[in-house]
Design a protein around this motif. Sequence first.
Motif, short mmCIF file in Angstrom:
data_model
loop_
_atom_site.label_atom_id
_atom_site.label_comp_id
_atom_site.label_asym_id
_atom_site.label_seq_id
_atom_site.Cartn_x
_atom_site.Cartn_y
_atom_site.Cartn_z
N GLN A 125 37.47 36.82 36.44
CA GLN A 125 38.26 37.51 37.45
C GLN A 125 39.74 37.46 37.10
O GLN A 125 40.48 38.44 37.30
CB GLN A 125 38.03 36.87 38.82
CG GLN A 125 38.77 37.55 39.96
CD GLN A 125 38.34 38.99 40.16
OE1 GLN A 125 37.16 39.28 40.26
NE2 GLN A 125 39.31 39.89 40.22
N LYS B 28 42.36 40.74 36.31
CA LYS B 28 43.65 41.00 36.98
C LYS B 28 44.84 40.81 36.03
O LYS B 28 45.72 41.66 35.93
CB LYS B 28 43.79 40.06 38.18
CG LYS B 28 42.95 40.46 39.38
CD LYS B 28 43.43 41.78 39.97
CE LYS B 28 42.71 42.12 41.26
NZ LYS B 28 43.16 43.42 41.81
N ARG B 29 44.89 39.68 35.36
CA ARG B 29 46.08 39.33 34.58
C ARG B 29 46.11 39.98 33.20
O ARG B 29 47.20 40.22 32.66
CB ARG B 29 46.17 37.80 34.43
CG ARG B 29 46.37 37.07 35.76
CD ARG B 29 47.70 37.46 36.40
NE ARG B 29 47.88 36.84 37.70
CZ ARG B 29 48.44 35.64 37.89
NH1 ARG B 29 48.84 34.94 36.83
NH2 ARG B 29 48.59 35.16 39.10
N ASP C 65 44.70 42.88 32.52
CA ASP C 65 44.53 44.32 32.74
C ASP C 65 43.15 44.81 32.29
O ASP C 65 42.97 46.00 32.00
CB ASP C 65 45.62 45.10 31.99
CG ASP C 65 46.00 46.39 32.73
OD1 ASP C 65 45.84 46.41 33.97
OD2 ASP C 65 46.42 47.35 32.08
N GLN D 61 40.55 45.08 34.15
CA GLN D 61 40.01 45.95 35.19
C GLN D 61 40.41 47.40 34.97
O GLN D 61 39.56 48.30 35.05
CB GLN D 61 40.49 45.47 36.56
CG GLN D 61 39.99 46.30 37.72
CD GLN D 61 40.32 45.67 39.05
OE1 GLN D 61 39.90 44.56 39.34
NE2 GLN D 61 41.09 46.37 39.87
N ASN D 62 41.67 47.64 34.69
CA ASN D 62 42.13 49.01 34.45
C ASN D 62 41.49 49.59 33.19
O ASN D 62 41.20 50.80 33.12
CB ASN D 62 43.65 49.05 34.33
CG ASN D 62 44.33 48.90 35.67
OD1 ASN D 62 43.74 49.22 36.71
ND2 ASN D 62 45.56 48.40 35.68
N LEU E 112 39.95 40.72 47.57
CA LEU E 112 39.30 41.48 46.51
C LEU E 112 38.12 42.26 47.08
O LEU E 112 37.60 41.93 48.14
CB LEU E 112 38.81 40.53 45.41
CG LEU E 112 39.87 39.68 44.73
CD1 LEU E 112 39.21 38.68 43.78
CD2 LEU E 112 40.88 40.54 43.97
N ASN F 264 32.50 41.50 39.23
CA ASN F 264 33.65 40.61 39.43
C ASN F 264 33.25 39.40 40.29
O ASN F 264 32.11 39.24 40.70
CB ASN F 264 34.82 41.38 40.04
CG ASN F 264 34.47 42.01 41.39
OD1 ASN F 264 33.34 41.91 41.87
ND2 ASN F 264 35.44 42.66 42.01
#
Length: 512
Positions: free
Chosen positions: A295, A299-300, A302, A304-305, A391, A399
Amino acid sequence: MEATPEQAAAAKIYQSLKSTKEAFYANHSGSSITEINIVTSVAPIAYLIYAVLQTRKGFFHADEYSLPLFLIDFGLNIAALLLSITLYSEYAIYFVLLLILNVLILSTAQAPTPQQRPRRPPPRENLDRVLSEKEKLEAYLPKKAFITAWRGCMMVVTCLAILAVDFPVFPRRFAKVETWGTSLMDLGVGSFVFANGVATARSILRDDHLGKTAPLFTRLQRSLRSSFALLTLGLVRLALTKTADYHEHITEYGLHWNFFMTLGFLPPFTALFQGVFTSMLFPELLAICIGALYQLGLKRLDLQNWVLLAERTDLITANKEGIASFAGYLAIFLAGQAMGMRILPAVQSKRKPQGQNTPTKRPLLKPMLIQAVLWTVLFQVTVNYKYGLNLQVSRRLANMPYVCWVAAYNCWQLLAFYLIEVVWWGDAESAGGRGAGAGASYEERSPRMLRAFNSNGLVIFLVANVVTGLVNMTMNTIVTPTGAAMGALFAYALLVSGIAVGMNLKNINVKL
């Protein structure tokens, strides 16, 4: 050779139909967790009805299984679940209440007086002398009816849903969501992985109990055989899908990746973490750490993108969902293993303080309740807007909220099945037990239908996938009327159930 006008028109119609089918499975937002819990509560309630029938009526016997008993078993453990996710989905709460009413009515019947109680086991002080090594291992890791029933029900729902989703009678909110949200089928794939984790804990416990844990390199070699079989199935499915130009939901796993490939990469991690699991006081911590680190990467780093937005330009990006989500599925698998480590043994391991050379019974209620509460709290921490991380659940990403949701759901389901067994039959490891069905065998406590789905889970799942593909290639499922759809689904359910029970009656167990 240039296509004729008729061929060109047929190809255009086919492509239009394929696009329509792909749209039928895409862009869904799911349903609420409450609705999913209500619909799937039919599974433990069906087991409860089975328990009442057994203890009050003595319906099923371990050495007798006729066609009428098969049909009763089918109606209770297959048809009820099929109706709950299709025709009765809009009225799930009333369907559940109707089933509970049946429980109350059947419970008023007087329990039959057993003619002969099973013989009590030898006194504990003589147990080491009387039992062979094999018998001691079976006493340490016995088959438990509530685990079989839970895992069997999970397999049944999964097999039913993979075809039911192709028909309009299956609510679109139960189909897999596009990116964010919760649905019945999203829960199904995660539960399948969790259940496999529970099952694989048995081999870890067995090796540790016998003191025969193989070196890491040997374990990895063995795991590759399982991986090879599953990855081969994944490649075969990919080849068949591409050859038949079968409709695909690309954002599910990617262009080439499929669920068999996710399963195929799990065995080496079982071998890798085996030593860790046997030495950890809280094996759940490993699953939590992997899920949390993943997770953090989403987020940190990137990640996810990248999964959601990157163009599919090469083999990696073409299968970005399957590759990235594997970390989440691994966490779910390890959560299942942690549960298995706690609930599979019937007695404490042989590694006890000096002087304590007799088995000690393991209470299950406390560890099961603790794990259920733990994963529920973690889920609330990840999704709560005010006090948590805010979230959203994503099966596409697998996730941390998804990991916690799947683990929490299955822990509570297992607890429900366990309580049903204890209340109606007493503790499985006790000789006399308490309850109307005290002293019943494992075979009497567990429905044969669910034992059949449990013992050959992956094979039955493969058969269900093949039959699903054949049905889709022979009829236009997405425009099928309700009556015809339910007829096809019941025929499919009878076929798959018949194969499963037939293999069970012939004692055929295929391990992949």
